[in-house]
Design an enzyme around this catalytic site. Structure first.
Site, PDB file in Angstrom:
ATOM      1  N   SER A 146      34.282  52.409 -22.095  1.00 49.07           N
ATOM      2  CA  SER A 146      35.283  51.801 -21.124  1.00 49.07           C
ATOM      3  C   SER A 146      36.165  50.588 -21.539  1.00 49.07           C
ATOM      4  O   SER A 146      36.879  51.204 -22.322  1.00 49.07           O
ATOM      5  CB  SER A 146      34.188  50.890 -20.016  1.00 49.07           C
ATOM      6  OG  SER A 146      34.879  50.676 -18.658  1.00 49.07           O
ATOM      7  N   ASP A 384      35.775  59.777 -12.712  1.00 46.25           N
ATOM      8  CA  ASP A 384      35.526  58.355 -12.835  1.00 46.25           C
ATOM      9  C   ASP A 384      36.185  57.374 -11.983  1.00 46.25           C
ATOM     10  O   ASP A 384      37.298  57.716 -11.596  1.00 46.25           O
ATOM     11  CB  ASP A 384      36.078  58.346 -14.197  1.00 46.25           C
ATOM     12  CG  ASP A 384      35.610  57.039 -14.997  1.00 46.25           C
ATOM     13  OD1 ASP A 384      35.344  55.803 -14.238  1.00 46.25           O
ATOM     14  OD2 ASP A 384      35.765  56.791 -16.235  1.00 46.25           O
ATOM     15  N   HIS A 412      30.652  57.144 -14.862  1.00 46.25           N
ATOM     16  CA  HIS A 412      31.025  56.051 -15.711  1.00 46.25           C
ATOM     17  C   HIS A 412      30.219  55.548 -16.872  1.00 46.25           C
ATOM     18  O   HIS A 412      30.413  55.336 -17.811  1.00 46.25           O
ATOM     19  CB  HIS A 412      31.988  55.198 -15.166  1.00 46.25           C
ATOM     20  CG  HIS A 412      32.627  54.200 -16.049  1.00 46.25           C
ATOM     21  ND1 HIS A 412      33.992  54.437 -16.668  1.00 46.25           N
ATOM     22  CD2 HIS A 412      32.451  52.901 -16.679  1.00 46.25           C
ATOM     23  CE1 HIS A 412      34.460  53.829 -17.388  1.00 46.25           C
ATOM     24  NE2 HIS A 412      33.647  52.436 -17.360  1.00 46.25           N
TER      25      HIS A 412
END
Length: 434
Positions: A146, A384, A412
């Site tokens: 991320s 996502d 995610h």
């Protein structure tokens, strides 16, 4: 560098504390500490292994705390000596909180301090640590989840010589788009997630409406301080991007009310659970720098709050009147949070200064990325909620040689949910096995 080693079942851990400049442009100025935990399999303690450094998502979250040889770590330790980096301001690194910022003399001084905690500074910390641990001439492999992937795009831009390879999961940020574009895409994704949530749990439409109606007409206090407003309740949708996010919110809503001395009231158990889902007080870097982490030479100016006007579905009064479901928010940051969250309140003035600041340096060098020679394998999640797929594809096409795996098998949190397989496939992609 100060180090301490110890062992848990299957793993040998070594704690490292490094001293780095607060501002890398002033190497002899104020110093802060950055903590990193080295992890190696017991049977490879003395092996000459290459390094893999992990960049956590966020911004503002510490690296994982290993308790066993499992998940993505299990796959990584077959080939690497792993370094779990507590990015500056998090975990055991010099902390950035309302308490530590209180020592500074003014909101402007606080804001100037916080400006040093974006991805570019994190990368420069990593480079200093790499040269200490691996040696100036020895690059290492990096894994970024991320926001950690955002950091690796900055790493590839600023110091590609430090990387032997880069592995990115759910972290292909847009390289050039303005922050408002990011939040427009985020609102669309979050709206879609809400619709899917209510399709799964239609009984929660009425539950959410009842909660919002109650919060708009009652003063509800939280166990650790601050008020639970309707707009703060709306933020419980932040976890919708994870594979268990719908269930977490559903089980929260079903326990919202109890019969009190004067009729129905918000359940204390609900209040405690909700607070645990909202770590903004304990991780203020997220609230202060989430919007600026998308800014290059421009101010954020509370982008999510401005863009919200384009998405009337999120209007709470319509939900309280039973006209629409309560559409819950994702990872948007709002100026009112520095009123509603008790331990963000001392940072309100600094947050306003940061929101208006337009001198953020560039995080990505498109020309360097187009000429990239570092092997890169990346995973993008088709659905996502946090990182727009269209923007991720733009970035993947820009970074020379990047190999992209796109899937809707995971949300995610794919690296956390099925880390051994996810990392294994990325390494196979890196080595040409798939």
């Amino acid at each position: 560098m100060i180090s301490t080693s110890y062992q848990i079942p299957g793993l040998v851990l070594t704690d490292h504390d490094f001293s780095v400049p607060l501002d890398h442009a002033q190497p002899h100025g104020e110093q802060i500490s950055v903590f990193a935990r080295e992890v190696v399999a017991v049977d490879k303690t003395h092996a000459n292994l290459p390094w893999l450094v992990f960049f956590q998502g966020g911004p503002g979250y510490a690296s994982p705390r290993p308790d066993s040889n499992g998940g993505w770590l299990k796959r990584a330790l077959r080939d690497y000596r792993v370094l779990l980096l507590d990015q500056r301001g998090t975990g055991r690194s010099t902390p950035l909180t309302f308490q530590t910022l209180a020592r500074l003399p003014s909101p402007q001084a606080q804001a100037d301090y916080v400006k040093n905690f974006r991805a570019d500074a994190i990368v420069r910390d990593a480079e200093a640590i790499r040269q200490t641990l691996a040696g100036a001439e020895t690059p290492w492999t990096a894994l970024g989840q991320s926001f950690g992937g955002f950091c690796l795009l900055t790493y590839l831009s600023l110091a590609p010589q430090g990387l032997a390879a880069a592995l990115i999961t759910g972290g292909l940020a847009s390289l050039t788009r303005p922050v408002d574009d990011v939040y427009r895409a985020t609102y669309r994704r979050v709206l879609s997630r809400n619709q899917r949530f209510y399709e799964r749990y239609p009984q929660d439409v009425a539950r959410g409406q009842r909660i919002v109606d109650y919060l708009l007409t009652h003063d509800v206090r939280l166990p650790s301080g601050g008020r639970l407003t309707a707009r703060r309740f709306q933020q419980v949708g932040m976890g919708f991007g994870a594979s268990n996010g719908f269930e977490e919110v559903h089980y929260l809503l079903e326990n919202a009310f109890v019969a009190g001395a004067h009729g129905p009231e918000i359940n204390f158990v609900f209040l405690r659970a909700l607070e645990s889902m909202q770590p903004f007080d304990t991780n203020p870097i997220y609230a202060l720098l989430h919007e600026p982490c998308y800014c290059q030479g421009a101010a954020a100016n509370w982008s999510a709050a401005r863009v919200q006007a384009e998405f009337p579905a999120f209007d709470l009064h319509a939900a309280a009147n039973g006209q629409t479901p309560v559409y819950l928010m994702g990872e948007m940051i709002f100026p009112w949070m520095f009123e509603d969250y008790a331990y963000l309140q001392p940072l309100q003035a600094a947050a306003e200064i940061l929101a208006a600041y337009d001198g953020w340096p560039r995080l990505y060098d498109v020309d360097v990325l187009r000429a990239n020679r570092v092997p890169v394998a990346a995973l993008s999640y088709y659905d996502d909620m946090y990182v727009e797929m269209a923007f991720a594809e733009e970035t993947a096409h820009t970074v020379r040689g990047l190999k992209l795996w796109v899937t809707n098998e995971y949300d995610h949190n794919g690296l956390r949910a099925d880390g051994e397989r996810v990392l294994g496939r990325l390494l196979d992609m890196l080595h040409g096995a798939v």
